[in-house]
Scaffold this motif. Structure first.
Motif, PDB file in Angstrom:
ATOM      1  N   ALA A 305      34.650  24.810  49.641  1.00 14.38           N
ATOM      2  CA  ALA A 305      35.413  24.048  48.662  1.00 14.38           C
ATOM      3  C   ALA A 305      36.035  24.953  47.609  1.00 14.38           C
ATOM      4  CB  ALA A 305      34.524  23.018  47.983  1.00 14.38           C
ATOM      5  N   TYR A 306      35.645  26.229  47.616  1.00 20.42           N
ATOM      6  CA  TYR A 306      36.116  27.142  46.574  1.00 20.42           C
ATOM      7  C   TYR A 306      36.996  28.236  47.169  1.00 20.42           C
ATOM      8  CZ  TYR A 306      32.187  24.954  44.245  1.00 20.42           C
ATOM      9  OH  TYR A 306      31.315  24.041  43.715  1.00 20.42           O
ATOM     10  N   LEU A 307      37.698  28.923  46.282  1.00 20.36           N
ATOM     11  CA  LEU A 307      38.536  30.048  46.656  1.00 20.36           C
ATOM     12  C   LEU A 307      37.993  31.314  46.002  1.00 20.36           C
ATOM     13  CD1 LEU A 307      42.021  28.386  46.003  1.00 20.36           C
ATOM     14  CD2 LEU A 307      40.831  28.553  48.203  1.00 20.36           C
ATOM     15  N   GLN A 308      38.155  32.424  46.685  1.00 25.48           N
ATOM     16  CA  GLN A 308      37.771  33.697  46.090  1.00 25.48           C
ATOM     17  C   GLN A 308      38.919  34.198  45.218  1.00 25.48           C
ATOM     18  OE1 GLN A 308      34.864  35.196  46.202  1.00 25.48           O
ATOM     19  NE2 GLN A 308      33.997  33.611  47.535  1.00 25.48           N
ATOM     20  N   PRO A 309      38.597  34.751  44.030  1.00 28.22           N
ATOM     21  CA  PRO A 309      39.671  35.254  43.156  1.00 28.22           C
ATOM     22  C   PRO A 309      40.442  36.395  43.817  1.00 28.22           C
ATOM     23  CG  PRO A 309      37.511  35.327  42.073  1.00 28.22           C
ATOM     24  CD  PRO A 309      37.268  34.944  43.464  1.00 28.22           C
ATOM     25  N   ASP A 310      41.725  36.402  43.562  1.00 29.85           N
ATOM     26  CA  ASP A 310      42.571  37.491  44.050  1.00 29.85           C
ATOM     27  C   ASP A 310      42.306  38.719  43.186  1.00 29.85           C
ATOM     28  OD1 ASP A 310      44.516  39.181  44.930  1.00 29.85           O
ATOM     29  OD2 ASP A 310      46.139  37.704  44.829  1.00 29.85           O
ATOM     30  N   GLN A 311      41.748  39.767  43.795  1.00 28.02           N
ATOM     31  CA  GLN A 311      41.375  40.956  43.021  1.00 28.02           C
ATOM     32  C   GLN A 311      42.583  41.631  42.381  1.00 28.02           C
ATOM     33  OE1 GLN A 311      38.191  41.636  42.471  1.00 28.02           O
ATOM     34  NE2 GLN A 311      37.675  39.851  43.738  1.00 28.02           N
ATOM     35  N   SER A 312      43.754  41.390  42.936  1.00 32.56           N
ATOM     36  CA  SER A 312      44.952  42.009  42.364  1.00 32.56           C
ATOM     37  C   SER A 312      45.367  41.349  41.049  1.00 32.56           C
ATOM     38  CB  SER A 312      46.104  41.944  43.365  1.00 32.56           C
ATOM     39  OG  SER A 312      46.456  40.591  43.609  1.00 32.56           O
ATOM     40  N   LYS A 313      44.735  40.195  40.738  1.00 32.10           N
ATOM     41  CA  LYS A 313      45.095  39.471  39.526  1.00 32.10           C
ATOM     42  C   LYS A 313      44.031  39.598  38.442  1.00 32.10           C
ATOM     43  CE  LYS A 313      47.942  35.991  41.869  1.00 32.10           C
ATOM     44  NZ  LYS A 313      48.186  34.550  42.077  1.00 32.10           N
ATOM     45  N   GLU A 314      43.221  40.673  38.523  1.00 33.07           N
ATOM     46  CA  GLU A 314      42.148  40.852  37.536  1.00 33.07           C
ATOM     47  C   GLU A 314      42.699  40.915  36.121  1.00 33.07           C
ATOM     48  OE1 GLU A 314      38.877  43.404  37.851  1.00 33.07           O
ATOM     49  OE2 GLU A 314      38.716  43.297  40.028  1.00 33.07           O
ATOM     50  N   GLU A 315      43.840  41.528  35.954  1.00 34.87           N
ATOM     51  CA  GLU A 315      44.436  41.626  34.624  1.00 34.87           C
ATOM     52  C   GLU A 315      44.843  40.238  34.116  1.00 34.87           C
ATOM     53  OE1 GLU A 315      45.578  43.344  31.107  1.00 34.87           O
ATOM     54  OE2 GLU A 315      44.461  44.217  32.793  1.00 34.87           O
ATOM     55  N   LEU A 316      45.309  39.381  35.030  1.00 32.43           N
ATOM     56  CA  LEU A 316      45.707  38.021  34.659  1.00 32.43           C
ATOM     57  C   LEU A 316      44.491  37.171  34.301  1.00 32.43           C
ATOM     58  CD1 LEU A 316      48.089  35.951  34.521  1.00 32.43           C
ATOM     59  CD2 LEU A 316      47.571  35.384  36.900  1.00 32.43           C
ATOM     60  N   TYR A 317      43.344  37.458  34.980  1.00 34.67           N
ATOM     61  CA  TYR A 317      42.148  36.655  34.788  1.00 34.67           C
ATOM     62  C   TYR A 317      41.259  37.134  33.643  1.00 34.67           C
ATOM     63  CZ  TYR A 317      43.072  34.891  39.532  1.00 34.67           C
ATOM     64  OH  TYR A 317      43.625  34.329  40.642  1.00 34.67           O
ATOM     65  N   LYS A 318      41.581  38.255  33.018  1.00 35.17           N
ATOM     66  CA  LYS A 318      40.621  38.911  32.135  1.00 35.17           C
ATOM     67  C   LYS A 318      40.104  38.015  31.006  1.00 35.17           C
ATOM     68  CE  LYS A 318      44.102  41.059  29.103  1.00 35.17           C
ATOM     69  NZ  LYS A 318      44.571  42.330  28.520  1.00 35.17           N
ATOM     70  N   ASP A 319      40.948  37.111  30.487  1.00 34.58           N
ATOM     71  CA  ASP A 319      40.520  36.246  29.378  1.00 34.58           C
ATOM     72  C   ASP A 319      40.103  34.847  29.825  1.00 34.58           C
ATOM     73  OD1 ASP A 319      40.945  38.206  27.424  1.00 34.58           O
ATOM     74  OD2 ASP A 319      43.082  37.711  27.290  1.00 34.58           O
ATOM     75  N   VAL A 320      40.085  34.628  31.126  1.00 36.43           N
ATOM     76  CA  VAL A 320      39.704  33.306  31.647  1.00 36.43           C
ATOM     77  C   VAL A 320      38.182  33.147  31.544  1.00 36.43           C
ATOM     78  CG1 VAL A 320      39.644  31.800  33.672  1.00 36.43           C
ATOM     79  CG2 VAL A 320      41.665  33.212  33.208  1.00 36.43           C
TER      80      VAL A 320
END
Length: 447
Positions: A305-320
């Motif tokens: 039911a879940y998705l794995q985070p895209d490692q290339s978007k770590e900079e986008l996710y940093k404050d999530v």
């Protein structure tokens, strides 16, 4: 609306049938007056009452205990039915036709009322034992309206008016029979299509005569003399009215009722039996709401039911913010920013997918308009159910809902809550979700 009219009509039909079969021929006019008025109001109000019928239906799917928006999909209602198509032109025509007929009947009602008021205002009057005697014209006199008794000019000028007739009309005044008839006439303005109300009006009028006759015979105790007086008045009517069987039929029924005797025991048995039917009819004809009784069981959701985070978007996710699931102790569930996680924790991060794009069916959309069952949030704001009339199912891009348990709702509120997103709002929601998705870390509880 159609369901309400059918329920109301069937309920009134049963109640009126009971009156004709068991009550009309018994001498208990006071109870019968109460019954007839109650039957009318009961049949109009009971279909508006709503209550729950709890059923044991298993949930269609298990809810997600970790998801930021708890979604319960196990509803006791089935939304899989085909959409119901109605013709707008026919509906509009019927609405206009109903409005025109009701307007005409209202005009006639007000005109007749104005004629009576004008006649009262311009005719000679004098007080008489708590009522007002009014001098009128016409062979059908006397008759009563509110506290006014209309008599012809000769009777008005004659101080020796027949005491039985006077007592009869005074009974109509003192027992306020005019209010019963005004209520029925007003209801007929809006429910002119229902012949049952016309029959009920005739039954009420006849019962009023029984009540007034009973008052005369109790006061004067000369039944034969009173009957002869009534016959003389009926015989004095114009020939055109003598041809009406209704006049003689009513007179015959009045005479029979004057000599009728109903024992107190029999009357009590009939009355209690009739009253015992009211809760049964209330249950049968009131509105019902199906509600699920079994509580949903919380189970660990599937990893699929879940998705794995895209490692290339770590900079986008940093404050999530990342949420910690039920597998962690209470003190360890404080959210952390993605950038604050260890490498091991980052491997456990999962993303909950955004709400899928789906539009409701016509039937679903119509049912959401019922405020007794559904609470509606549109684009994140609570709205009145009637505001859905401004939209169509295709205007809704996504929706989800949940069952509201009794301990989580206040008295009289909805049983289900739904959140809806319009097409524009859903597009903006997806853009925001891409930048700031719901991220969690979940692990099994250690024994």
């Amino acid at each position: 609306m159609m369901v309400y009219l059918l329920k109301s009509s069937f309920c009134l039909m049963i109640l009126f049938g009971i009156y004709k079969l068991f009550l009309e021929r018994e001498k208990m006019p006071v109870f019968n007056r109460f019954y007839l008025l109650s039957a009318l109001l009961f049949s109009l109000l009971v279909p508006l009452i709503a209550y729950d019928i709890f059923i044991n239906a298993p949930p269609v799917s298990q809810p997600d205990p970790i998801r930021f928006k708890s979604i319960y999909s196990g509803f006791a209602r089935n939304f899989s039915a085909l959409p119901v198509e109605t013709s707008a032109s026919i509906t509009s025509f019927l609405a206009v036709f109903y409005s025109v007929v009701s307007a005409v009947l209202m005009g006639r009602f007000l005109r007749n009322l104005a004629v009576l008021i004008k006649r009262i205002k311009h005719s000679p009057k004098r007080p008489l034992e708590g009522a007002t005697l009014v001098s009128g014209l016409g062979p059908n006199l006397p008759y009563t309206f509110l506290h006014y008794i209309f008599v012809d000019q000769k009777a008005f000028q004659n101080p020796n008016l027949e005491p039985e007739l006077l007592t009869h009309e005074l009974a109509h005044v003192r027992q306020k029979h005019s209010f019963d008839l005004l209520l029925v006439e007003l209801l007929l303005v809006f429910m002119w299509f229902n012949p049952l109300i016309i029959w009920l009006r005739k039954a009420i009028q006849l019962n009023h005569e029984f009540l007034a006759d009973d008052a005369v015979n109790k006061h004067h105790q000369q039944v034969s003399r009173y009957q002869q007086l009534i016959l003389s008045k009926v015989s004095g009517l114009p020939p055109a009215l003598l041809t009406s069987s209704l006049t003689f039929q009513i007179t015959k029924q009045r005479f029979l009722m004057m000599t009728k005797k109903t024992s107190r025991t029999k009357a009590r048995i009939i009355q209690l039996s009739v009253l015992a039917l009211s809760p049964i009819l209330a249950f049968v004809f009131s509105a019902k709401t199906a509600a699920q009784v079994n509580k949903p069981k919380f189970t660990k959701p599937s990893v699929k039911a879940y998705l794995q985070p895209d490692q290339s978007k770590e900079e986008l996710y940093k404050d999530v913010p990342v949420l910690f699931g039920w597998g962690y102790p209470k003190e360890g569930r404080k959210p952390k920013k993605y950038s604050e996680l260890t490498q091991e924790e980052k491997k456990l991060v999962k993303i909950i997918p955004p709400d899928p794009k789906k539009s409701p069916t016509e039937l679903q959309f119509e049912e959401w308009k019922n405020p007794n069952i559904f609470g509606i949030w549109l684009n994140g704001k609570r709205i009145k159910n009637e505001q859905l009339n401004k939209y169509s199912p295709t205007d809704i891009a996504s929706f989800w809902g949940s069952y509201v348990h009794k301990n989580a709702r206040r008295f009289g509120e909805h049983h289900y809550q739904f959140e809806l997103m319009t097409n524009e709002y859903y597009a903006a929601y997806l853009k925001d979700y891409e930048k700031s998705p719901i991220m969690i870390i979940d692990r099994p509880i250690k024994n």
